[in-house]
Structure formats: structure tokens, C-alpha cells
Scaffold this active site. Structure first.
Site, mmCIF file in Angstrom:
data_model
loop_
_atom_site.group_PDB
_atom_site.id
_atom_site.type_symbol
_atom_site.label_atom_id
_atom_site.label_comp_id
_atom_site.label_asym_id
_atom_site.label_seq_id
_atom_site.Cartn_x
_atom_site.Cartn_y
_atom_site.Cartn_z
ATOM 1 N N LYS A 21 32.038 -39.246 -54.977
ATOM 2 C CA LYS A 21 33.374 -38.647 -55.052
ATOM 3 C C LYS A 21 33.491 -37.464 -54.085
ATOM 4 O O LYS A 21 34.449 -37.379 -53.319
ATOM 5 C CB LYS A 21 33.625 -38.210 -56.506
ATOM 6 C CG LYS A 21 34.995 -37.644 -56.755
ATOM 7 C CD LYS A 21 35.413 -37.842 -58.202
ATOM 8 C CE LYS A 21 34.883 -36.780 -59.133
ATOM 9 N NZ LYS A 21 35.484 -35.457 -58.920
ATOM 10 N N SER A 22 32.517 -36.573 -54.116
ATOM 11 C CA SER A 22 32.585 -35.377 -53.259
ATOM 12 C C SER A 22 32.611 -35.758 -51.782
ATOM 13 O O SER A 22 33.383 -35.205 -50.994
ATOM 14 C CB SER A 22 31.385 -34.473 -53.518
ATOM 15 O OG SER A 22 31.407 -34.000 -54.831
ATOM 16 N N GLN A 170 33.382 -26.207 -54.567
ATOM 17 C CA GLN A 170 34.803 -26.321 -54.221
ATOM 18 C C GLN A 170 35.294 -25.025 -53.591
ATOM 19 O O GLN A 170 35.998 -25.044 -52.577
ATOM 20 C CB GLN A 170 35.621 -26.661 -55.470
ATOM 21 C CG GLN A 170 35.303 -28.065 -55.992
ATOM 22 C CD GLN A 170 36.070 -28.422 -57.247
ATOM 23 O OE1 GLN A 170 36.768 -27.593 -57.816
ATOM 24 N NE2 GLN A 170 35.930 -29.661 -57.678
ATOM 25 N N ASP A 317 27.780 -31.807 -63.115
ATOM 26 C CA ASP A 317 28.614 -32.896 -63.647
ATOM 27 C C ASP A 317 27.822 -33.879 -64.516
ATOM 28 O O ASP A 317 28.408 -34.728 -65.177
ATOM 29 C CB ASP A 317 29.266 -33.673 -62.492
ATOM 30 C CG ASP A 317 30.296 -32.828 -61.766
ATOM 31 O OD1 ASP A 317 30.771 -31.832 -62.349
ATOM 32 O OD2 ASP A 317 30.641 -33.156 -60.614
#
Ligand code: S3P
Length: 430
Positions: A21-22, A170, A317
Site C-alpha cells: 500500500k505505501s 506519513q 500496522d
């Protein structure tokens, strides 16, 4: 609503996992800043990354899709255009936080919003450094929450030295992206190293980024030279569910193919091995600055362990999945410094305690920013609320598969990061 029944066999054979995802988010954003077409392979077509695709299309970037292959043609570092409408980041913190950094230096206005969960999540952590860099950013609730508007800055974005209060990839990435347009070098100090995909990918675009311990220096480039192709590795955060399930189910021996094993992401491998898991890395390879390999995982007897500090950003996560493993270990597991879990897609610390105790009453406790799991106790069938949190939903699913089954109230959120996750659990009923 979905019911997942107890898995009575072990997990065997090979499992393919979706793209990271990242890395997927960053591939679209950076490809948009080059001048030549970039083919992106194994892109994660989960809802979060599609939010990034839509936002980047709205600022004039040409993006074509063929399954999980994307072709992005950028207009150069200075070629983004003002969006005509409000940008919806959906559930995706990565989309909004990184794009705030990228759009802050642009000569246009952009307004972001998101779903109920994203509108509750903290944004001051990104706005604060961007304002120090000279950006004009305003947000709801005293600059703390979405909707947020970013305006063309007065003058040039300034290179600053910024000491981050929390380790967040982020926030770091937002500052790096703004730093590409700064008048001077930008220096970022992290409390602990967080995932470094932005730095790795920018280097593969020819940018000068230096990392020394916890300090990252960004040198503003004249232009970026996009590679012809980016191959996204598989997502270790998605592999986490199979790593845990294969470890705790009897008679498992599985190979999880093509998993990204960048060392800023492999905390789960370290703590699972420390707890007694048997994990072997096969076919290690490198592409575009990212390392991947196949993971062979077999049933193992686990014992309680203690960890925290610099390990946490390397598995942030995966904590819900690791907590499931800990419930099947002998003895207590203590996970310190997990306050950040309170500001994820749900309050994951509270959610783990409330939902997981339904499987095994009294096994999970939160004390301030520490999660304690009393392993080895009896497990039951549970009815869980997923709280629109994809990682909580998948963790409840594997908990049920390894215990006495589970009913999850709403599986829809799983599409955020792993659209066909439930297809791999063999006994799922609507
Ligand atoms: C991400 C960073 C992490 C992580 C998130 C993805 C990224 O968030 O939890 O799922 O792609 O940079 P924080 O930066 O808030 O720790």
C-alpha cells in the site's frame, strides 16, 4: 456480515499477496512528477490507493489502468494543475498527509476531505511543519482536522530542520515532498526510523536524499528523472495475517510469495521469531531500492515476549495481527509505546482490547500506551464489530479461523488494503 469458521486444517501451499500500500501510493505521486511515462506493476488496487489515483488525476496527471498495471505520465515537477473540485481522500491517511506536503508548494488552491474516520484523525502533525516551511494551510477545528485547504504559498517554501515528535512516515514524507520545492536543504529528525519508501523511490528518480541514523536530508532537485518501470513488492502488512495464521494453526507450512522485506517494515518477522516462530526468507531480490523475498512459515510453538521503542514503527500496522499470535502463545506478551494505535483508522488499542476479549475474556489489557496479552487461555466463538477498520476486520477473521469461528458485522472495509482477503480463508459464509 460474514461468518468465518474454524480452520480445521493447516495452511499449506503458496499464497500470493497484493502490492504494498505505501509503495503503491508513492509510485503514483512520484511518477506524476517526472516527464516520461512510468509503468507501475503490481499496484495495490485497494480503495486507499485508488483515492490517491483520483486525487492525482484531479491535478492534471494522466493515469491509465489495466488491471493492477498503471501507466502514469507526469507533467514534470512544476506541472501539477489546480483541481476543479474538493479532493476526497476517502479512508486514506497516506493520501491526504503526503499530498498536503506535495501540494503545499504549488501555485494553487486545493481542499481535502475524507470519510468519517479520516475526518477524526489528527492532521496538526502535518500542518505544523508545513506552516514552518512557509505553506499556507488551514483546517477545521483549529487546524487539527479535515476538511483542509492548502493555498499557494507567499514566496518560496523554506528548507527547515524539523524534529518530529512522533515517528510517522506519513509526516516525514509530507515534509520530504514539500522539501523538493524548497529554497534550501530540508533536514528531518525522527525519534526512531519509520518506513523509508519515499526516500528510496525518490533516489530511484535521481533525487539527492541522505539518511544518517534518524536524520534525513532532502536536497531540492531541478527535475526528477522517472524510471520506465516501478514494480511494487507484495505488502508485508497483508502477509502478516498469513504469517500469524500459519504459525498458530496446527500442520501449517506455507510459502507467502513476493513479500517486501525493507528493514523498516520487518519488525513483525523479528518479534515473531523472538516469540518462537519459524520463518525462512527465500529468493531474496532487489528492485527499485526495495528488497523482497518469499516467506516460508510453518506451525510453531510461541511464548510471550516484550518489545517497544524503535521496533514499533517497524510493525505499527501489524500489531493487531501480532496480538492474535500472542493470544496463542504461552505466557504474557507486553507491547510498549503503542499510543499511536489510538489514532489509526479506529482507536486500535481500545478495539483490540474490546473485540479480542470477546474471543478470550480477560486476555487483553491496555495500560496507558502498553498492550498486555495473557496468552494460552481458552478461546470461544465471537461476534466482532470491525469499526470500519480494515486491519481490525482481518485480524478478527484470523482470530476466528484459529479459535472457534467469528462473525464480523461489516467486511466492506477490507477492500481498503486487501480486496480479495476473504477468498483465501476457505470457510467463509455470508
Ligand atoms: C504509512 C505510515 C504509517 C502507517 C500507514 C501507512 C505510510 O502511518 O500506519 O498505514 O504509507 O507512510 P504513520 O505515518 O501515521 O505512522
Amino acid at each position: 456480515m460474514k461468518q468465518i469458521l474454524r480452520f480445521d486444517a493447516g495452511l499449506r501451499g503458496e499464497i500470493e499477496i497484493p502490492g504494498d500500500k505505501s509503495v503503491s501510493h508513492r509510485s503514483i505521486m512520484l511518477a506524476a512528477l517526472g516527464n516520461t511515462p512510468v509503468e507501475i506493476e503490481n499496484f495495490l488496487t485497494g480503495a486507499d490507493c485508488l483515492s490517491t489515483v483520483e486525487c492525482m488525476k484531479s491535478v492534471g496527471v494522466k493515469i491509465e489502468r489495466d488491471g493492477n498495471k498503471f501507466l502514469v505520465t507526469g507533467n514534470g515537477l512544476h506541472g501539477l494543475k489546480e483541481p476543479e473540485n474538493i479532493l476526497d481522500a476517502g479512508n486514506s491517511g497516506t493520501t491526504v498527509r503526503l499530498l498536503l506536503g506535495l501540494f503545499a508548494p504549488q501555485k494553487f488552491l486545493a481542499t481535502f476531505t475524507g470519510d468519517d474516520s479520516l475526518r477524526r484523525r489528527p492532521m496538526a502533525r502535518v500542518i505544523k511543519p508545513l506552516v514552518q516551511m512557509g505553506a499556507t494551510v488551514v483546517g477545521r477545528n483549529g487546524n487539527k482536522n479535515l476538511p483542509i485547504t492548502v493555498l499557494a504559498p507567499f514566496g518560496k517554501i523554506r528548507g527547515i530542520r524539523y524534529e518530529m515528535p512522533v515517528a510517522s512516515a506519513q509526516v516525514k514524507s509530507a515534509i520530504i515532498l514539500a522539501g523538493l520545492y524548497a529554497d534550501d536543504v530540508t533536514e528531518i529528525v525522527e525519534p526512531y526510523p519509520s518506513r523509508n519508501h519515499t526516500e528510496n523511490m525518490l533516489k530511484s528518480f535521481g533525487a539527492k536524499i541522505e539518511t544518517s541514523g534518524n536524520v534525513i536530508k532532502v536536497y531540492p532537485p531541478e527535475k526528477l528523472e522517472a524510471p520506465e518501470k516501478i514494480v511494487v513488492p507484495g505488502d508485508i502488512s497483508s502477509a502478516a495475517y498469513w504469517i500469524v495464521l500459519a504459525t498458530i494453526l496446527e500442520n501449517s507450512d506455507v510459502v507467502i510469495k513476493n513479500v517486501g522485506i525493507n528493514e523498516t517494515r520487518t519488525g513483525i518477522l523479528d518479534v515473531m521469531e523472538k516469540a518462537g516462530a519459524k520463518i525462512e526468507i527465500l529468493n531474496k531480490r532487489e528492485s527499485g531500492g526495495e528488497i523482497s523475498g518469499d516467506l516460508r512459515v510453518a506451525t510453531s510453538k510461541l511464548h510471550g515476549i516484550e518489545f517497544g521503542g524503535s521496533t514499533i514503527p517497524r510493525l505499527i500496522d501489524e500489531i493487531p495481527a501480532i496480538a492474535v499470535a500472542a493470544a496463542f502463545a504461552e505466557g504474557d506478551t507486553v507491547i510498549r509505546d503503542v499510543g499511536e494505535l489510538r489514532v489509526k483508522e479506529s482507536d486500535r488499542l481500545a478495539a483490540i482490547v474490546e473485540e479480542f476479549n470477546k474471543f478470550s475474556p480477560g486476555s487483553f489489557e491496555a495500560r496507558e500506551d502498553t498492550l498486555i496479552i495473557h496468552g494460552g487461555r481458552e478461546k470461544f466463538f465471537a461476534k466482532c464489530k470491525t469499526r470500519a477498520d480494515h486491519r481490525l476486520a482481518m485480524s478478527c477473521a484470523i482470530f476466528g479461523a484459529a479459535a472457534e469461528g467469528v462473525e464480523i458485522d461489516d467486511e466492506n472495509c477490507i477492500k481498503i488494503s486487501y480486496p480479495n482477503f476473504l477468498n483465501f480463508l476457505n470457510k467463509v459464509k455470508s
